[in-house]
Enzyme design. Structure first.
Site, PDB file in Angstrom:
ATOM      1  N   SER A 558       0.845  -1.187   0.000  1.00  0.00           N
ATOM      2  CA  SER A 558       0.000   0.000   0.000  1.00  0.00           C
ATOM      3  C   SER A 558       0.887   1.245   0.000  1.00  0.00           C
ATOM      4  CB  SER A 558      -0.947  -0.036   1.195  1.00  0.00           C
ATOM      5  OG  SER A 558      -1.937   0.941   1.084  1.00  0.00           O
ATOM      6  N   HIS A 673      -8.005  -5.015  -0.723  1.00  0.00           N
ATOM      7  CA  HIS A 673      -6.750  -4.311  -0.492  1.00  0.00           C
ATOM      8  C   HIS A 673      -5.753  -5.158   0.286  1.00  0.00           C
ATOM      9  CE1 HIS A 673      -4.069  -0.987  -0.399  1.00  0.00           C
ATOM     10  NE2 HIS A 673      -4.120  -0.844   0.918  1.00  0.00           N
TER      11      HIS A 673
END
Length: 698
Positions: A558, A673
């Site tokens: 991320s 995610h």
């Protein structure tokens, strides 16, 4: 956001996509790879499958892959993992996945039963059975239950693991969905119970109801038995905001209804319903407010001067809510940060608070209690090492709390503690999933480019030979005020430490290890400081001869994936391998992709020329060079990631292919995610990463 709230040459066809370089360039303007942003497009997915096949063929053929994969899967599916629970009414609930329950089962037990080595569980909802019957790939995203009855819950279910969820009301007494209950179609929704027959809903209500970040900006009050279309709008933010949402707090017999308008990721407005109307609370926009019983808590991110008092950023303040609403500002300062001390967490019990402090990235606990109008602070006896986690068991009923204890080499344990009573009862503990004999933890620090001392942890064999040959994995994040703390990772231990690797955890600026100021030091125009910190640690590892660039690998996901991209493009000479996971990489377009606009408080706005001037200096996608020599990199992402767009990793890989650089790429077709939707996918993707590191760093 929301508490309420990433070699072929251009003349050739790109990996079976059917689009040549010239065609892509003609249709995509300045960026020839915009077509890879079409998440589910046939051409893009053909490209993904072709790249996946290359990576799978190479890494699965390695002698390391099978034993690592099997070991990880065994760990992730192990019944000896801790089944962490949440108390809802009289029961203790847990969501569990293993080899037989791939999607998972929501189950419950009693505290007496939970104390046993092998508790008897009652199944409340079998997600595998639900997915099979409804022909949906459901991924569990949590439950929120109505106070105080706790018999109805709003379940969040995701298709494939993304942030967007379907909301459905569930009766946990009858263990079935409520046919005519509250339900919402798939969206990035924020729904909270106001009472048994009312909910506050922030969702996609149609045109104009979302912010530029893709989150709800409108909140409605929805009454049971009425159409959603008839729900009354009670709050709205602006299109340029990050999001708007509701928060309901029931504490000590007090019921509080609030609205939160997040104007940026770190600032916004809090509105409390008083006598039927929402009134804005007069606190700094970047402060975090909370309600506990009849008290208002305020956690400061920046210094606050009010009247004759000055409170530093990182402080925890409290005041009676009635006094505050009446205009008084006589706050009690419950916590003041130090140069290397910060507020890591706050647990709210029935009649006391527990502060979790990070002291040079090690946890300490303190009890805060109000006696005769004055606050007292008492140290809580707890292990003086590693990381501690604290949360209330049931803040309506007791001062009992859960305590987790962990470090890199000590298997995580779960304890039941009662405030004011010495010691705690160990309920559960992980077994030793890897052989930690002969390993040790050490903490080091190094001066960054600007002279700031930056700490890092090292886990390695005792008496390790310092000859620069040790395969070393350096992990970093450095953003969003997230602290990187010691923790027991069975997978990392089994796949890396036990096999002779060294693990290093970086505590760079941008994180929250030393409070808000540590984070703010690397915001926006100062982002390079986080990267300089990571570079300094990497250089120090070689200077100390712990390792050398040939044997040093780095990993991050991320925002940490962005860190990896920056390291790849700025200092490729320092590293032998890079694993870049669910990353942001195209910082020119990040704010136009999915939730990207919500992070402009962290990185800045690339559409503003002055801000792009500094973002452009580190944006990995724009800084790739054909004549550079890069370490080999493995990109991993997920098609179903609806937070950080998979186009970041896709486009970066495509540009590296264009320039003739060597890399691998793997994209999970689902997973959100986190990159994986179940234990099998997680084991596979982690096995790819560890296999890649062993292949490149030995």
């Amino acid at each position: 956001m929301n508490q309420w709230l990433k070699g072929a040459v251009m003349a050739l066809t790109l990996f079976g996509s059917g689009i040549t370089a010239s065609t892509a360039s003609e249709t995509a303007g300045d960026d020839p790879y915009l077509w890879l942003e079409n998440v589910d497009g046939d051409q893009a997915l053909d490209w993904v499958r072709a790249r996946n096949a290359v990576s799978r063929k190479e890494l699965e053929a390695s002698a390391d892959f099978k034993p690592i994969h099997e070991r990880l899967l065994k760990i992730y599916d192990s019944n000896t993992r801790i089944p962490f629970v949440t108390k809802i009414g009289p029961h203790y609930y847990n969501f569990w996945r293993d080899a037989k329950q791939v999607r998972g089962v929501w189950r419950r037990t009693s505290l007496a039963e939970y104390r046993k080595p092998e508790p008897a569980w009652e199944t409340v909802l079998d997600l595998d059975a639900l997915a099979a019957s409804e022909k949906e790939n459901w991924v569990w995203k949590g439950a929120s239950c109505v106070h105080p009855d706790n018999d109805r819950c709003l379940l969040s279910l995701s298709r494939g693991g993304g942030d967007a969820v379907v909301i459905r009301e569930f009766d946990i007494t009858k263990k079935r969905f409520v046919a005519d209950g509250f339900q919402l179609p798939e969206a990035k929704s924020d729904v909270v119970w106001a009472d048994r027959d009312r909910v506050f809903v922030a969702t996609d209500f149609g045109a104009g109801s979302l912010t530029d970040s893709g989150y709800p900006r409108i909140v409605r009050e929805w009454k049971r038995g009425t159409p959603l279309a008839d729900a009354v709008q009670v709050f709205a933010g602006a299109k340029e905001d990050v999001a708007s949402g509701a928060m309901v707090v029931d504490s000590g017999g007090h019921h509080h209804e609030l609205m939160r308008r997040a104007t940026t990721f770190y600032s916004g407005e809090s509105w409390l319903r008083v006598d039927g109307e929402f009134k804005r609370l007069d606190v700094p926009d970047d402060a975090q407010i909370g309600l506990w019983q009849d008290q208002l808590t305020v956690e400061l991110r920046t210094d606050w001067v009010i009247g004759s008092k000055s409170y530093p950023g990182g402080s925890l303040l409290v005041i009676g809510l009635a006094d505050f609403l009446g205009g008084k500002r006589a706050f009690a300062n419950l916590y003041t940060p130090g140069a290397r001390k910060s507020l890591s967490g706050l647990a709210k019990l029935k009649s006391a608070l527990i502060v979790n402090e990070l002291d040079n990235v090690r946890s300490k606990l303190y009890e805060l209690k109000q006696v005769d109008g004055k606050w007292t602070r008492t140290a809580i006896d707890a292990p003086a090492f590693g990381a501690l986690g604290v949360s209330a068991v049931d803040d309506d009923e007791s001062n009992d709390y859960w305590l987790t204890i962990t470090d890199f080499l000590t298997p995580t344990s779960l304890h039941y503690a009662v405030l004011g009573k010495p010691g705690s009862e160990q309920l559960k503990s992980l077994p030793s999933y890897f052989d930690a004999k002969g390993l040790e933890i050490s903490q080091h620090e190094v001066k960054s480019k600007d002279g700031t001392l930056v700490p890092y942890f090292q886990v390695s064999k005792k008496g390790l030979k310092l000859d620069g040959s040790n395969p070393t994995l350096l992990y970093g994040y450095g953003g969003f005020e997230v602290s990187m703390q010691p923790g027991y990772s069975a997978g990392m231990g089994a796949a890396w430490l036990e096999r002779g690797g060294v693990y290093v955890l970086a505590n760079i600026r941008g994180g929250g290890e030393f409070g808000p100021a540590w984070h703010q030091a690397a915001l926006k125009a100062n982002r390079q400081r986080a990267y300089d910190d990571f570079i300094a640690i990497a250089e120090d590892l070689s200077k100390r001869k712990l390792t050398s660039p040939k044997h040093l690998g780095i990993q991050g996901g991320s925002n940490g994936g962005l860190l990896m991209g920056v390291m790849l493009t700025q200092r490729p000479d320092l590293f032998g391998a890079v694993v870049c996971q669910v990353p942001l990489l195209d910082m020119r377009r990040y704010n136009q992709l999915l939730a990207g606009a919500s992070w402009m408080g962290e990185y800045g706005n690339p559409d503003v020329a002055a801000e792009w001037a500094w973002i452009s200096k580190y944006s990995p996608y724009q800084n790739l060079r054909k004549d550079a020599k890069y370490p080999r990199v493995l990109f991993t992402t997920s098609t179903r990631d609806d937070r950080v767009h998979p186009g970041h990793a896709r486009k970066m890989a495509a540009r590296m292919a264009e320039q003739g650089h060597d890399f691998l790429y793997y994209e999970n077709i689902e997973g959100g995610h986190g990159g994986a939707a179940n234990n099998q996918q997680q084991a596979y993707m982690n096995a790819l990463a560890y296999t890649f590191f062993w292949k490149q760093l030995r």
